[in-house]
Design an enzyme around this catalytic site. Structure first.
Site, PDB file in Angstrom:
ATOM      1  N   SER A 119       0.823  -1.207   0.000  1.00 33.97           N
ATOM      2  CA  SER A 119       0.000   0.000   0.000  1.00 33.97           C
ATOM      3  C   SER A 119       0.853   1.252   0.000  1.00 33.97           C
ATOM      4  O   SER A 119       0.331   2.344  -0.209  1.00 33.97           O
ATOM      5  CB  SER A 119      -0.870   0.027   1.260  1.00 33.97           C
ATOM      6  OG  SER A 119      -1.650  -1.122   1.333  1.00 33.97           O
ATOM      7  N   HIS A 140      -1.319  -2.906  -7.087  1.00 33.36           N
ATOM      8  CA  HIS A 140      -2.025  -2.572  -5.841  1.00 33.36           C
ATOM      9  C   HIS A 140      -3.537  -2.700  -5.973  1.00 33.36           C
ATOM     10  O   HIS A 140      -4.207  -1.831  -6.529  1.00 33.36           O
ATOM     11  CB  HIS A 140      -1.635  -1.138  -5.415  1.00 33.36           C
ATOM     12  CG  HIS A 140      -2.220  -0.710  -4.119  1.00 33.36           C
ATOM     13  ND1 HIS A 140      -2.662   0.574  -3.871  1.00 33.36           N
ATOM     14  CD2 HIS A 140      -2.444  -1.404  -2.975  1.00 33.36           C
ATOM     15  CE1 HIS A 140      -3.134   0.640  -2.646  1.00 33.36           C
ATOM     16  NE2 HIS A 140      -3.020  -0.531  -2.077  1.00 33.36           N
ATOM     17  N   GLU A 152      -4.182  -0.021  -8.800  1.00 34.34           N
ATOM     18  CA  GLU A 152      -3.140   0.973  -9.073  1.00 34.34           C
ATOM     19  C   GLU A 152      -1.917   0.230  -9.586  1.00 34.34           C
ATOM     20  O   GLU A 152      -1.473  -0.730  -8.948  1.00 34.34           O
ATOM     21  CB  GLU A 152      -2.732   1.688  -7.770  1.00 34.34           C
ATOM     22  CG  GLU A 152      -3.477   2.960  -7.480  1.00 34.34           C
ATOM     23  CD  GLU A 152      -2.966   3.637  -6.208  1.00 34.34           C
ATOM     24  OE1 GLU A 152      -2.649   4.831  -6.270  1.00 34.34           O
ATOM     25  OE2 GLU A 152      -2.886   2.997  -5.154  1.00 34.34           O
ATOM     26  N   ASN A 190      -3.928   5.831  -1.206  1.00 33.03           N
ATOM     27  CA  ASN A 190      -3.632   5.921   0.229  1.00 33.03           C
ATOM     28  C   ASN A 190      -2.984   7.237   0.636  1.00 33.03           C
ATOM     29  O   ASN A 190      -3.074   7.642   1.787  1.00 33.03           O
ATOM     30  CB  ASN A 190      -2.770   4.743   0.664  1.00 33.03           C
ATOM     31  CG  ASN A 190      -3.611   3.496   0.765  1.00 33.03           C
ATOM     32  OD1 ASN A 190      -4.694   3.513   1.350  1.00 33.03           O
ATOM     33  ND2 ASN A 190      -3.158   2.407   0.163  1.00 33.03           N
TER      34      ASN A 190
HETATM   35  N1  LIG Z   1      -6.018  -4.401   3.952  1.00 31.75           N
HETATM   36  C1  LIG Z   1      -6.193  -3.583   2.934  1.00 31.75           C
HETATM   37  O1  LIG Z   1      -7.220  -2.894   2.839  1.00 31.75           O
HETATM   38  C2  LIG Z   1      -5.154  -3.502   1.849  1.00 31.75           C
HETATM   39  C3  LIG Z   1      -5.495  -2.906   0.634  1.00 31.75           C
HETATM   40  C4  LIG Z   1      -4.538  -2.875  -0.400  1.00 31.75           C
HETATM   41  C5  LIG Z   1      -3.278  -3.405  -0.188  1.00 31.75           C
HETATM   42  N2  LIG Z   1      -2.958  -3.963   1.024  1.00 31.75           N
HETATM   43  C6  LIG Z   1      -1.615  -4.513   1.195  1.00 31.75           C
HETATM   44  O2  LIG Z   1      -1.675  -5.913   1.016  1.00 31.75           O
HETATM   45  C7  LIG Z   1      -0.685  -6.552   1.823  1.00 31.75           C
HETATM   46  C8  LIG Z   1      -1.356  -7.570   2.711  1.00 31.75           C
HETATM   47  O3  LIG Z   1      -2.320  -6.914   3.514  1.00 31.75           O
HETATM   48  P1  LIG Z   1      -3.496  -7.741   4.222  1.00 31.75           P
HETATM   49  O4  LIG Z   1      -4.506  -6.737   4.635  1.00 31.75           O
HETATM   50  O5  LIG Z   1      -3.890  -8.898   3.366  1.00 31.75           O
HETATM   51  O6  LIG Z   1      -2.712  -8.284   5.524  1.00 31.75           O
HETATM   52  P2  LIG Z   1      -3.088  -9.535   6.436  1.00 31.75           P
HETATM   53  O7  LIG Z   1      -2.467  -9.260   7.764  1.00 31.75           O
HETATM   54  O8  LIG Z   1      -4.547  -9.851   6.366  1.00 31.75           O
HETATM   55  O9  LIG Z   1      -2.312 -10.762   5.712  1.00 31.75           O
HETATM   56  C9  LIG Z   1      -0.942 -10.841   5.582  1.00 31.75           C
HETATM   57  C10 LIG Z   1      -0.595 -12.307   5.394  1.00 31.75           C
HETATM   58  O10 LIG Z   1       0.807 -12.390   5.080  1.00 31.75           O
HETATM   59  C11 LIG Z   1       1.290 -13.572   5.678  1.00 31.75           C
HETATM   60  N3  LIG Z   1       2.739 -13.512   5.763  1.00 31.75           N
HETATM   61  C12 LIG Z   1       3.508 -12.829   6.643  1.00 31.75           C
HETATM   62  N4  LIG Z   1       4.810 -13.057   6.397  1.00 31.75           N
HETATM   63  C13 LIG Z   1       4.863 -13.909   5.326  1.00 31.75           C
HETATM   64  C14 LIG Z   1       5.920 -14.529   4.615  1.00 31.75           C
HETATM   65  N5  LIG Z   1       7.190 -14.311   4.935  1.00 31.75           N
HETATM   66  N6  LIG Z   1       5.606 -15.350   3.591  1.00 31.75           N
HETATM   67  C15 LIG Z   1       4.311 -15.591   3.252  1.00 31.75           C
HETATM   68  N7  LIG Z   1       3.261 -15.024   3.904  1.00 31.75           N
HETATM   69  C16 LIG Z   1       3.542 -14.202   4.924  1.00 31.75           C
HETATM   70  C17 LIG Z   1       0.588 -13.620   7.027  1.00 31.75           C
HETATM   71  O11 LIG Z   1       0.626 -14.934   7.566  1.00 31.75           O
HETATM   72  C18 LIG Z   1      -0.814 -13.168   6.644  1.00 31.75           C
HETATM   73  O12 LIG Z   1      -1.662 -14.264   6.334  1.00 31.75           O
HETATM   74  C19 LIG Z   1       0.042  -5.424   2.566  1.00 31.75           C
HETATM   75  O13 LIG Z   1       1.171  -5.055   1.838  1.00 31.75           O
HETATM   76  C20 LIG Z   1      -0.993  -4.312   2.555  1.00 31.75           C
HETATM   77  O14 LIG Z   1      -0.412  -3.026   2.660  1.00 31.75           O
HETATM   78  C21 LIG Z   1      -3.882  -4.039   2.037  1.00 31.75           C
END
Ligand SMILES: NC(=O)c1ccc[n+]([C@@H]2O[C@H](COP(=O)([O-])OP(=O)(O)OC[C@H]3O[C@@H](n4cnc5c(N)ncnc54)[C@H](O)[C@@H]3O)[C@@H](O)[C@H]2O)c1
Length: 292
Positions: A119, A140, A152, A190
């Site tokens: 993000s 993204h 994005e 963001n």
């Molecule tokens: N939540 C949102 O609204 C949103 C929107 C767009 C982008 N993002 C981005 O997406 C990404 C994930 O966010 P999320 O909300 O899904 O987080 P989340 O906490 O729901 O999930 C993250 C996952 O990554 C896993 N993980 C951690 N370390 C790891 C590794 N070394 N290898 C494999 N898996 C691993 C964790 O076990 C977890 O299941 C982030 O970069 C976030 O900024 C989030």
């Protein structure tokens, strides 16, 4: 370059949605996570969400079954290394993402495209730590992935046109709209959204409004479909804080300082919907209850 298979690293909120839309669009998907529980939960959720699309007649049962059959889950990161495109969607922490790319790189084919769903973290910096900054970019998605139309696309300083075009063609095949952003902290969505959410937390922190009055004000007064604090719970308060820190560090402007109350919620482990408690408590059967 034709993309046929997509590896997704991280099966959390975003990873499961990305797997869902990619499989439905006909890509072979390898979904990987360090947590077996996260993988099982992701597959459950994808199944539930596909079932819902069938019951709403958006897709038919055969399409659902075909999509599910295209998703393979594995706790072993390098199982996804043979895919044409990798979308990293692990925890929003630079060291975590760097370690994933470092582990993957020795196993990749030369033409494999690496992307991150980050993000906010610098695409140029993430790409520079790999062997292929020219084949690295930001991909993204928005949350919830099956519903939100936008992706994005962020080029790092070295990203080549062929890589951009291949990613854009994936966005097209997913039936989504691409918007191009330059690689500066938090990109477009963001950069604008998070300071608003952070300001809503300041409004709460300073006692200007309650959780309920802040969310009601923005829903009914600004016509937002969801109040900023409910939205923060939806995104994840740890992710919101991580993005504010990237804006604060990357742009060195005090207007981006994260609200201490946001920090406190994250320190408490009250991360929003994913932990059942954030600005609202989701543990009961009825409507979510404000936690302040
Ligand atoms: N939540 C949102 O609204 C949103 C929107 C767009 C982008 N993002 C981005 O997406 C990404 C994930 O966010 P999320 O909300 O899904 O987080 P989340 O906490 O729901 O999930 C993250 C996952 O990554 C896993 N993980 C951690 N370390 C790891 C590794 N070394 N290898 C494999 N898996 C691993 C964790 O076990 C977890 O299941 C982030 O970069 C976030 O900024 C989030």
């Amino acid at each position: 370059m034709e993309i046929g298979s997509i590896g997704i690293v991280g099966a959390g909120q975003m990873g499961n949605g990305i797997a869902h839309v990619c499989a439905l669009a006909g890509y072979d998907v390898v979904l990987t996570d360090v947590s077996e529980d996260a993988l099982a939960a992701a597959l459950n959720l994808v199944t539930k969400n596909l079932d819902r699309q069938v019951s709403r007649e958006k897709i038919d049962a055969a399409e659902r079954d075909a999509a599910l059959a295209r998703i393979r889950t594995t706790p072993t990161l390098i199982d996804c290394a043979k895919c044409d495109l990798i979308i990293e969607a692990a925890t929003e922490r630079e060291t975590v993402k760097q370690a994933i790319f470092e582990d993957l790189v020795p196993h990749l084919a030369p033409q494999t495209i690496l992307t991150s769903n980050t993000s906010s973290i610098s695409i140029t910096r993430l790409g520079s730590r790999t062997d292929r900054p020219q084949k690295f970019m930001g991909f993204h998605f928005m949350n919830p992935v099956p519903v939100m139309q936008l992706v994005e696309l962020i080029r790092g300083i070295a990203t080549d046109q062929e890589t951009f075009d291949a990613c854009k063609s994936v966005v097209d095949r997913l039936g989504k709209q691409a918007a191009t952003a330059e690689d500066f902290p938090a990109f477009i969505v963001n950069r604008i959204l998070m300071p608003m959410i952070n300001e809503a937390v300041y409004v709460l922190y300073e006692g200007v409004g309650t959780i309920k009055s802040i969310d009601t004000s923005m829903r009914l007064g600004a016509n937002h479909p969801m109040g900023p604090l409910a939205l923060a719970d939806f995104i994840g308060l740890d992710t919101c804080l991580a993005i504010m820190n990237v804006l604060h560090d990357g742009l060195a402007d005090t207007k981006y300082r994260p609200c201490p109350l946001l920090v406190k919620y994250v320190e408490a482990g009250w991360l929003g919907r994913k932990t059942q408690r954030g600005f609202y408590d989701y543990r009961g059967d009825g409507d979510p209850v404000p936690t302040r």
